[in-house]
Write an enzyme that holds these catalytic residues in place. Sequence first.
Site, short mmCIF file in Angstrom:
data_model
loop_
_atom_site.label_atom_id
_atom_site.label_comp_id
_atom_site.label_asym_id
_atom_site.label_seq_id
_atom_site.Cartn_x
_atom_site.Cartn_y
_atom_site.Cartn_z
N TYR A 1 -6.61 2.24 7.57
CA TYR A 1 -5.93 1.08 7.00
C TYR A 1 -5.72 -0.07 7.97
O TYR A 1 -5.08 -1.06 7.64
CB TYR A 1 -4.60 1.47 6.38
N CYS B 1 13.68 52.10 -0.57
CA CYS B 1 14.24 51.15 -1.53
C CYS B 1 13.12 50.62 -2.43
O CYS B 1 12.11 50.11 -1.93
CB CYS B 1 14.91 50.01 -0.78
N GLU C 1 0.85 -1.20 0.00
CA GLU C 1 0.00 0.00 0.00
C GLU C 1 0.88 1.24 0.00
O GLU C 1 2.00 1.18 0.49
CB GLU C 1 -0.80 0.07 1.32
N LYS D 1 2.38 4.55 1.50
CA LYS D 1 2.55 5.03 2.88
C LYS D 1 2.30 6.53 2.87
O LYS D 1 3.09 7.31 2.32
CB LYS D 1 3.97 4.72 3.36
N ASP E 1 1.99 10.26 3.96
CA ASP E 1 2.78 11.08 4.87
C ASP E 1 1.86 12.03 5.63
O ASP E 1 1.65 13.17 5.25
CB ASP E 1 3.82 11.86 4.05
N CYS F 1 22.64 47.28 -0.77
CA CYS F 1 21.41 46.67 -1.29
C CYS F 1 21.49 46.55 -2.81
O CYS F 1 21.81 47.53 -3.50
CB CYS F 1 20.23 47.53 -0.88
N LYS G 1 10.85 2.94 2.92
CA LYS G 1 10.89 4.40 2.80
C LYS G 1 11.68 4.82 1.57
O LYS G 1 12.76 4.29 1.32
CB LYS G 1 11.56 5.00 4.03
N CYS H 1 18.76 49.34 -4.23
CA CYS H 1 18.88 50.79 -4.06
C CYS H 1 20.31 51.24 -3.77
O CYS H 1 20.57 52.43 -3.67
CB CYS H 1 17.95 51.28 -2.96
N CYS I 1 18.35 45.71 4.33
CA CYS I 1 18.44 47.05 3.75
C CYS I 1 17.44 47.88 4.56
O CYS I 1 16.27 47.54 4.61
CB CYS I 1 18.02 47.01 2.28
S1 IVH Z 1 -0.05 0.26 8.86
C1 IVH Z 1 -1.30 -1.15 13.07
N1 IVH Z 1 -0.43 1.42 6.53
O1 IVH Z 1 3.32 5.20 8.74
C2 IVH Z 1 -1.12 -0.26 11.93
N2 IVH Z 1 0.69 2.67 8.22
O2 IVH Z 1 6.07 4.92 9.70
C3 IVH Z 1 0.29 -0.15 11.46
N3 IVH Z 1 1.26 4.98 7.58
O3 IVH Z 1 2.57 4.46 12.07
C4 IVH Z 1 0.47 0.86 10.40
N4 IVH Z 1 0.43 4.89 5.55
O4 IVH Z 1 1.14 6.28 10.81
C5 IVH Z 1 0.08 1.55 7.79
N5 IVH Z 1 -0.86 2.35 4.45
C6 IVH Z 1 -0.37 2.48 5.68
C7 IVH Z 1 0.23 3.67 6.12
C8 IVH Z 1 0.76 3.73 7.41
C9 IVH Z 1 1.03 5.66 6.45
C10 IVH Z 1 1.96 5.57 8.75
C11 IVH Z 1 1.43 5.11 10.08
C12 IVH Z 1 2.56 4.37 10.71
C13 IVH Z 1 3.73 5.06 10.08
C14 IVH Z 1 4.98 4.22 10.18
#
Ligand code: IVH
Length: 670
Positions: free
Chosen positions: A229, A434, A116, A118, A120, A411, A317, A414, A429
């Site tokens: 999720y 200016c 999935e 991740k 941010d 500056c 990551k 000016c 400045c």
């Molecule tokens: S699963 C029990 N799925 O990333 C649940 N986390 O760096 C465990 N995060 O703590 C997490 N997208 O805040 C899961 N598709 C995703 C996610 C996700 C973002 C975050 C989450 C986690 C952090 C870890």
Amino acid sequence: MNNNIENSKERADYLRREINKHNHLYYVAARPEISDRDYDALYQELAGIEKQHPELASPDSPTMRVGGEPLTEFKHIKHSTPMLSLSNTYSKEELIDFDTRIKKLIPGKIISYIVEPKIDGVAITLRYENGILAAGITRGDGKTGDDITNNIKTIRSIPLQLHSGMPRPENLEVRGEVYMSKKGFTKLNQERHEAGLELFANPRNAAAGSLKLLDPKIVAQRPLDAVLYAVIELENINLTTHEQLINELQNLGFKTVPKHWKCADIHAAIEALDNLHNMRHDFPFEIDGGVIKVNERELYSALGSTAKSSRWAVAYKYEPEQAETTLLDITVQVGRTGVLTPVAELEPVPLEGSVISRATLHNADEIKRKDIRIGDRVIVEKAGQVIPAITKVNTTARTGKEKIFSFPTSCPVCREPVSRHENEVALRCDNMQCPAQIKRWINHFASRGAMNIDGLGDALVEQLVASGLVSDPSHLYKLTKPQIAGLERMGEKSAENLLQSIESSKKRELWRIIFALGIRHVGAKSAQTLEQHFAGMDTLMQTNNDTLQNIPDIGPVVAESITRFFQSEHNRKLISLLKEAGLQMTASEQPGNINSGLTGKSFVITGTLSTMSRDEASDKIRRLGGKVNSSVSPKTTFVVAGSDPGSKLTKAREMNVTVLNEEEFLKLVE
Ligand code: IVH
């Protein structure tokens, strides 16, 4: 229950169901079926019924999304099971190790993976009791988090009530991520820029900062969204795979990750991560990697967890994207307050979905510390930031022809000498005349958050200042049609329109003028506070530091900056020119003004109020400086009468005390 209430209850239930349905279609499924107008009509009807019959109100009503008074702090809630994080991996080898570890823990089992995106954002837990959203909690230290329920309720894609259809679980705890979309983030920062507020560095900070706000009304204006999720407690429903869980979360009304890959083994998962990486810019939110989860849920308990993270999932990551390019030049920009900022002019290079040609260098010290020279090959990184930064120099590519940058001592616009103020890294400045400063100043003065002069954009300001027609905001009000029409790309019609917008700006409220003046440290919010405390510009100009510091939210730095601004003969002259031009320099009448505020006024509340409890009403009065008493006397200023008032109302009438109904009271305090 009489017939009328019975009917109203039925209608309210129906409206709630309809509104929830359309809410889901709009915010979760992105398939609206009715117009905004029709939706508003349903909403207004429900709000009307609830107002008329407060006893029908319920916490899961769609009208309760933005409810509750601002808090002074969040309560804490203990997590039912620790809110763990994920361990991070950065390479394919580490992913293979993850797979090997799992197979060792549960030998002989066939497993598959789900990959999935991740997101941010900020991790949250939602608790539903009897199908109704009961709590929204932050991760906190993993064991206990902040109770952010009222803020969570403002997020339209989070159901206040679980969808039924499937057997609805009595109690449910789900985990997910609150985020701000890239679009929402850009828009919010744009608005903040126009209002003179500090910008958020990236969508994650913006989401986290918004969830930490104590006033749900402000949170409701932030473009937050959420996907879910994971699930902690799920009664009645047997889910064997994570993929089924994603489906079930959707059935319950949640938004889930927009895309996932089902993978037969870790090699397929690695391939999916590559696919995800290729499409990482196509998601509406920022993603900082992928998450690989074991699909077979019955194996989770056998896999268990470490103190920090579950063993059935791992994060992969992405390194922040970088690009190498040539630093063509370093230019110096002069900001509205005169700060000189070095800017890297780069050979255009693609990075994170856009082509970049400039990067921030912050200040002279940073250039020295990183030994950045003109002509260098440099590494640039965005990492979710709005403006990319140079992280380092590729020194191996040096030819010896690179030039060390020397910061100008005068500056660049000016030519006046620049200086470094005490305790500041930046060079400035200080010449108020200016042209660079004037341009920024006029831009700020005319901006939407300040005087809102339509049609006075950057290019026009540039010409007005360069031609010498405008060197302070008062000159805008002296411009003539032939002067404007004579500028490049301007004609009679556009000149007329601009003059019309300038004319309309004369009617702006006092706080906008105060903000537009560009006094250092005075943002739109402080300007509004000042308007509430001063009858007009004249009294503000004569005030002193002590008086200013007694105003809530005005600290010593802001106070000093204001008094210093008005001490300047030049600035006082500007105010009088603006006044002559016809700007209105008096505070608008509002109940919050100290003059017309509640100081010295005493209140007695009787009966039931429909929009707040008596305690809340008392709090409001006290916050505005008024007093609340329990019995009516000739000294009572107002009696606030809700429904079913008691003998106090009769007494008030006898004593000729002014009686306010709820609506009148709300007008007074809000
Ligand atoms: S699963 C029990 N799925 O990333 C649940 N986390 O760096 C465990 N995060 O703590 C997490 N997208 O805040 C899961 N598709 C995703 C996610 C996700 C973002 C975050 C989450 C986690 C952090 C870890």
